[in-house]
Each structure stands twice: as C-alpha cells, then as structure tokens.
Design a protein around this motif. Structure first.
Motif, short mmCIF file in Angstrom:
data_model
loop_
_atom_site.label_atom_id
_atom_site.label_comp_id
_atom_site.label_asym_id
_atom_site.label_seq_id
_atom_site.Cartn_x
_atom_site.Cartn_y
_atom_site.Cartn_z
N UNK A 226 -64.49 -51.67 -8.13
CA UNK A 226 -65.45 -52.05 -6.87
C UNK A 226 -66.89 -51.67 -7.32
N UNK A 227 -67.14 -50.31 -7.92
CA UNK A 227 -68.22 -49.80 -8.38
C UNK A 227 -69.03 -50.66 -9.77
N UNK A 228 -68.04 -51.20 -10.26
CA UNK A 228 -68.56 -51.98 -11.39
C UNK A 228 -69.12 -53.33 -10.89
N UNK A 229 -68.29 -53.95 -9.92
CA UNK A 229 -68.61 -55.19 -9.38
C UNK A 229 -70.15 -55.19 -8.74
N UNK A 366 -62.63 -27.54 2.23
CA UNK A 366 -63.73 -27.30 1.67
C UNK A 366 -63.73 -27.55 0.00
N UNK A 367 -62.64 -27.08 -0.66
CA UNK A 367 -62.51 -27.11 -1.94
C UNK A 367 -62.68 -28.60 -2.54
N UNK A 368 -61.70 -29.20 -1.83
CA UNK A 368 -61.08 -30.76 -2.52
C UNK A 368 -62.44 -31.41 -1.83
N UNK A 369 -62.87 -31.60 -0.67
CA UNK A 369 -63.71 -32.59 -0.05
C UNK A 369 -65.13 -32.37 -0.58
N UNK A 370 -65.48 -31.20 -1.24
CA UNK A 370 -66.67 -30.95 -1.83
C UNK A 370 -66.86 -31.83 -3.08
N UNK A 371 -65.49 -32.12 -3.67
CA UNK A 371 -65.42 -32.98 -4.66
C UNK A 371 -65.80 -34.34 -4.65
N UNK A 372 -65.11 -34.71 -3.41
CA UNK A 372 -65.35 -36.08 -2.83
C UNK A 372 -66.63 -36.35 -2.39
N UNK A 373 -67.48 -35.45 -1.83
CA UNK A 373 -68.82 -35.38 -1.41
C UNK A 373 -69.67 -35.62 -2.88
N UNK A 374 -69.29 -34.96 -3.80
CA UNK A 374 -70.00 -35.08 -5.17
C UNK A 374 -70.03 -36.34 -5.68
N UNK A 376 -69.21 -39.26 -3.99
CA UNK A 376 -69.83 -40.12 -3.12
C UNK A 376 -71.43 -40.11 -3.17
N UNK A 377 -71.85 -38.82 -3.25
CA UNK A 377 -73.32 -38.82 -3.29
C UNK A 377 -73.79 -39.30 -4.67
N UNK A 378 -73.14 -39.22 -5.74
CA UNK A 378 -73.42 -39.76 -7.08
C UNK A 378 -73.04 -41.33 -7.26
N UNK A 379 -72.23 -41.91 -6.20
CA UNK A 379 -71.47 -43.06 -6.17
C UNK A 379 -70.97 -43.23 -7.75
N UNK A 380 -70.15 -42.27 -8.14
CA UNK A 380 -69.39 -42.17 -9.59
C UNK A 380 -67.81 -42.44 -9.21
N UNK A 381 -67.37 -43.46 -9.94
CA UNK A 381 -66.08 -44.12 -9.75
C UNK A 381 -64.96 -42.69 -10.37
N UNK A 420 -74.06 -33.43 -11.15
CA UNK A 420 -74.58 -33.62 -9.62
C UNK A 420 -76.20 -32.79 -9.72
N UNK A 421 -76.03 -31.43 -10.08
CA UNK A 421 -77.15 -30.79 -10.16
C UNK A 421 -78.35 -31.52 -10.95
N UNK A 422 -77.89 -31.81 -12.15
CA UNK A 422 -78.85 -32.64 -13.28
C UNK A 422 -79.41 -33.80 -12.33
N UNK A 423 -78.88 -34.56 -11.66
CA UNK A 423 -79.45 -35.67 -10.84
C UNK A 423 -80.27 -35.16 -9.80
N UNK A 424 -79.92 -34.02 -9.20
CA UNK A 424 -80.73 -33.56 -7.94
C UNK A 424 -81.75 -32.63 -8.15
N UNK A 425 -81.61 -31.84 -9.17
CA UNK A 425 -82.53 -30.69 -9.43
C UNK A 425 -83.33 -30.89 -10.76
N UNK A 426 -82.78 -31.35 -11.68
CA UNK A 426 -83.76 -31.56 -12.74
C UNK A 426 -84.80 -32.63 -13.03
N UNK A 427 -86.09 -32.32 -13.24
CA UNK A 427 -86.92 -33.13 -13.15
C UNK A 427 -86.87 -34.51 -13.85
#
Length: 434
Positions: A226-229, A366-374, A376-381, A420-427
């Motif tokens: 899906x993500x590749x297509x 909290x533990x498991x769904x934070x992984x899911x959030x990362x 989803x936010x990164x759109x990483x398969x 995720x931090x690299x994408x969100x924080x690093x300039x």
C-alpha cells in the motif's frame, strides 16, 4: 576516554545490529545488552535529551516504571525484584538509544537485521536437517505435522510463537528493502540477493507455522504494498515487483499447503473446535490432545483471568504473583486441565490487569499504541507492520512477560523513536541513507 565521533557511531551501530540479531538467543543477547550499557556509561557525556525525547523514554519505560510504582503489592520482595530484572532493558534501551538518537540509522540497522537473521535461520535450518532427519522424514510423509515448527524452534532454544514474531518482522523488512532496491536502482545482483533473502524469510515463517505470525506477515506485506503503491515512485516498476512477489508467495504457500495438509485443518476446524466448552475443558476427552492450542483454551484462560482480576481491583495481585494466583484460581474453580499445565494469561492486557489492576491495561495500551503512532506519523510501513505484529501477538500471548518480547519491543521501539526524533527535531531534513 577519547574516541572520535566516527568510531563512536560505528561501535554504536555494531552494538545495535548485534543485539537485534541476537535477540532470539537470550544469554548472548543479555550479555550484549550489559556491554552496550557499560559502553554508554563510559561515554555518558555524549548522551543528549530534550523534553520530547524524555516523554518518549517514559513511554518506552512505562511497563517497568509501573512495576516499580506497584512494587509494594508483591508478596515476595525477591520475586518482585526478579520481575523487574526481566524488564530492565526497557530502561537501558531508551536511555542509551534515544540519548544517541541523532546517531541512529534506522534503515541501515533494519537492513542488516533482516539479512543476518535470515542467514542465521538458514544455518539452523540446515543444522536441523542434519541433526533431526527423522523429524523431516515425518514431515515429508505427513506425520505429526503440527509439531514441526515447535521442534525447530526448540532446537534453537526459543518458543515457536516468539520466534515467528521475530521472523514475521524480518520478512516484512526484507520485502520493504526489495522495493527500496528498485527505488534506488541498485544492481541486478543486489536485487536478486534481496529477493532470495525475502523468500527465505517467508519460508521460515511458514515452516515455524504459528497462526498469528502467518496472518500478521501477510497483512504486513499488504501494508508495504500500500505504501509503495501510493508513493511518488515509478508505479509500473512497483506493480511489476508486487506481481512477481505475489506469484512467488503464492507458489511457496501452495507448496507448503500441499506438503502440509494439516495447515488447512489447523486454520479452520482445529482453531475453532469445542467453543461450547469454554470454562469446561475437562469435559473434553483428552483435552491436551484436542484443544491444547485451540481458541477455546485461550478463551477459557481469559475468562478465568478476567474473573480473578475483577476480584482483585483496583491494584491487582502484584507483578510476581500473577501466574501463581491464576493457577490457584484454576484449582479453586475445578479446571484441572488448565491447572495441570499452569497456563499463563496469553493476553498482555489481561495479564497487566491481573497484576497491576486498573492501571495495567492503560500502560500496555500506551506502550504498544505509541509504536503505532510513530509508524502512522512517519508513514513508515515497517514501523506500522511492527506495531501490528506486536499488538496482535499480545492479544493471544503475553510477550511483556518474556525476554524475547520485552527486549525485542524495547529495542525496536527505541530505534523507531530515534528515527521519529530525527524527522521531528533535527534541523537537517536530508533523508537517511538507505
């Protein structure tokens, strides 16, 4: 001690790759984790934290922090410490990986992990053929097909569902890097090597043959497709690659079903047999033969765990007392089959509810769904597939009780968090080199 930034980065990545690959071997992996912690303590000044990273560290460490918070509820001080000891990697990994988040190359680690783990599995498979030829003969002749995956996992020293949870993620990563090889226009020989790694990894998932892992890996493949297509890259090449992969997957699956007709039975009648006997398994003739791994046994366990949890609200029975108290409840309710085999909860949400009361399931969520959030936010398969694999695995098992679930999830959660931090924080927003 002085060390160049380049050499520090190399050593950090060697540690992370070795720990990821060694995860299926508890003792070597435990030693590597200790050495990894010692290495980072020596270079403590290199660690760097922000408010965001500290929140992420707290999420990753939440299960062990809950154990510390509820330590007073254990009947045994020694057993309580032992329960915490199993979860210490949930402090070590986030502190030292997130603390070095800007140095972590997620794609490089994942690529190395997929290739090396697959090669290690190939070695153990060939070893299995040589050392246990009688088991392979039984398998090829259709005898006791249900036991093959468990025997193979036992020969390595790991529980089959745990091994296949690892292999499912390996296979998803291997598929992801097939598409990456086309995206980066790598040489044909490299593309072929990635295909071979992927096919071998999927072969091992089928060979170990646990239900949740097989379902999860197929859904993981769909997420990657899906993500590749939907990406901006050449649709024609993606379609051709996807078609080739689907044909190969179909061929391998067809071969397995032909050689292992028990798969049809396992995924249908065996799984859903005797559902009218929930809580009454002793009424079944030889339940250890007929329903040991069936859904009815899981549901019977869940029923007992839920009833016992409700009786011990709001604080639960304690981290070290969950399984003993559940076994006592089996006996008290005259469930001899469950008592004989001392089944754990086989559901992480219920396990934490039983041990810690109301707070337990919220921490697991909290533990498991934070992984899911990362993911989803990164759109990483790969991250989304990991979330799916770990979430569903913990619906039918309790991997935050086991080293191969605690350390496995803690390591990758920390690596995902670093990316995720690299994408969100690093300039510097230049994409990581794959």
């Amino acid at each position: 001690m002085n060390i160049s930034e380049k050499n520090f980065n190399k050593i950090l990545h060697v540690f992370l790759c070795l720990i990821a690959v060694a995860m299926i071997f508890r003792k070597p992996c435990s030693l590597l984790i200790i050495l990894f912690a010692a290495f980072n303590l020596i270079f403590l000044k290199k660690l760097n934290y922000s408010k965001t990273s500290l929140i992420l560290i707290a999420c990753i460490a939440s299960p062990v922090l809950l154990e510390l918070l509820m330590f007073w509820n254990n009947d045994s001080f020694a057993k309580g410490l032992k329960a915490i000891e199993k979860s210490t990697s949930l402090l070590i990994f986030p502190l030292f990986i997130i603390g070095n988040y800007q140095r972590v190359n997620f794609f490089k680690i994942a690529k190395t992990y997929a290739i090396v783990t697959t090669l290690i599995m190939l070695f153990f498979f060939l070893r299995f053929l040589i050392i246990y030829p009688e088991l392979m003969n039984k398998y090829l002749n259709g005898i006791d097909l249900w036991e093959m995956g468990y025997q193979f996992a036992d020969s390595i020293g790991i529980h089959a569902p745990a091994l296949n949870m690892h292999l499912a993620f390996v296979s998803v990563c291997a598929l992801y890097f097939i598409f990456e090889s086309f995206r980066n226009q790598e040489k044909t020989i490299v593309k072929m090597a990635r295909f071979i790694v992927f096919l071998l990894s999927f072969f091992f998932v089928l060979f170990v043959n646990t239900r949740m892992a097989l379902i999860n890996v197929l859904i993981g493949f769909l997420i990657v497709f899906f993500f590749e297509i939907r990406s901006k890259f050449n649709t024609k090449k993606i379609a051709i690659t996807a078609a080739a992969v689907l044909v190969l997957l179909g061929g391998i699956t067809f071969f397995f079903v032909q050689k292992n007709p028990y798969m049809k039975e396992k995924y249908s009648s065996v799984t859903f047999a005797y559902m009218d006997k929930v809580g009454k398994l002793d009424e079944i003739d030889h339940p250890e033969i007929k329903v040991f791994n069936s859904l009815v046994t899981r549901v019977s366990i869940w029923k007992s765990a839920w009833e016992l949890s409700v009786k011990n609200l709001p604080f639960g029975v304690g981290a070290s007392d969950g399984k003993p108290e559940l076994n006592k409840y089996y006996k008290a309710t005259n469930q001899q089959f469950l008592a004989k085999y001392e089944f754990p909860t086989h559901n992480q949400f219920l396990d934490f509810l039983l041990k810690f009361g109301i707070l337990g399931p919220f921490v697991v969520f909290l533990y498991i769904f934070t992984i899911g959030y990362l993911g989803y936010d990164l759109k990483n398969a790969m991250i989304l597939s990991f979330f799916l694999i770990f979430f569903t695995s913990n619906l039918t098992d309790d991997f935050l009780l086991r080293f191969d679930g605690i350390a496995f999830s803690g390591l990758w959660f920390s690596i995902f968090g670093s990316y995720w931090l690299q994408q969100k924080i690093t300039l510097d927003k230049v994409p990581a080199v794959v």
